[in-house]
Enzyme design. Structure first.
Site: not given
Ligand code: AR6
Length: 167
Positions: A33-34, A117, A119-120
């Site tokens: 999402v970032d 938190s 996702g990755v």
């Molecule tokens: N809109 C809404 N939700 C989304 C989108 C979107 N466009 N894209 C992904 N998600 P993550 P984290 C969901 O991995 O686990 C980054 O590299 C996704 O499916 O984005 O907090 C940062 O820079 C999941 O449910 O975030 C950090 O290094 C949720 O967003 C690290 O990842 C969070 O997944 C943070 O990891």
């Protein structure tokens, strides 16, 4: 008035006063999402983030939304899941709570959260969603804001809806 709802959407499309980013401590962009938020907001977002000098895990920082429909981006840093015995729950609750404090300070009336938190960073979805819903419910009792849990998958949406429907 405070309302809590869950939708399935790409958070970058939501025209809320603020959207929340699942950021890292460096606030230098990333994947998930970032990455989507930085792409949609344009390069000024990274410049604004650089000026903030990072953000500790469990806290949040605010920037303008630049080219996004949202006025602000609140960058919340959730914990990496390390089994649950390393303060993950408190850190996750902390970043939701801090995001809402910043929202209140900036007169934000509508805000959307991704599932921070989960996702990755590997936080089990059900546990993370429980913390998200409980923390936001508690905070909106003090500060009225329309809150959207923005789920990326239908599975996540079902989990959030079940928790929101529970008393
Ligand atoms: N809109 C809404 N939700 C989304 C989108 C979107 N466009 N894209 C992904 N998600 P993550 P984290 C969901 O991995 O686990 C980054 O590299 C996704 O499916 O984005 O907090 C940062 O820079 C999941 O449910 O975030 C950090 O290094 C949720 O967003 C690290 O990842 C969070 O997944 C943070 O990891």
């Amino acid at each position: 008035m405070s309302t809590l709802r869950a939708v399935q959407a790409d958070i970058t499309t939501l025209a809320c006063d603020a959207i929340v980013n699942a950021a890292n401590t460096a606030l230098r962009g990333g994947g998930g999402v970032d990455g989507a938020i930085h792409r949609a907001a344009g390069p000024q977002l990274l410049q604004a983030c650089r000026r903030l000098g990072g953000c500790p895990t469990g806290q949040a920082r605010i920037t303008p939304g630049f080219e996004l429909p949202a006025r602000y981006v609140i960058h919340a840093v959730g914990p990496v899941w390390r089994g649950g015995g390393h303060g993950e729950a408190d850190l996750l609750a902390g970043c939701y709570a801090h995001a809402l404090v910043l929202a209140a300070e900036h007169d934000v009336r509508s805000i959307a959260f991704p599932s921070i938190s989960t996702g990755v960073y590997g936080y089990p979805l059900e546990d993370a969603a429980r913390i998200a819903v409980a923390t936001v419910r508690d905070a909106v009792g003090r500060y009225p804001v329309a809150c959207t849990f923005c789920c990326f998958s239908m599975h996540d949406l079902a989990v959030y809806r079940r928790l929101l429907d529970a008393a």
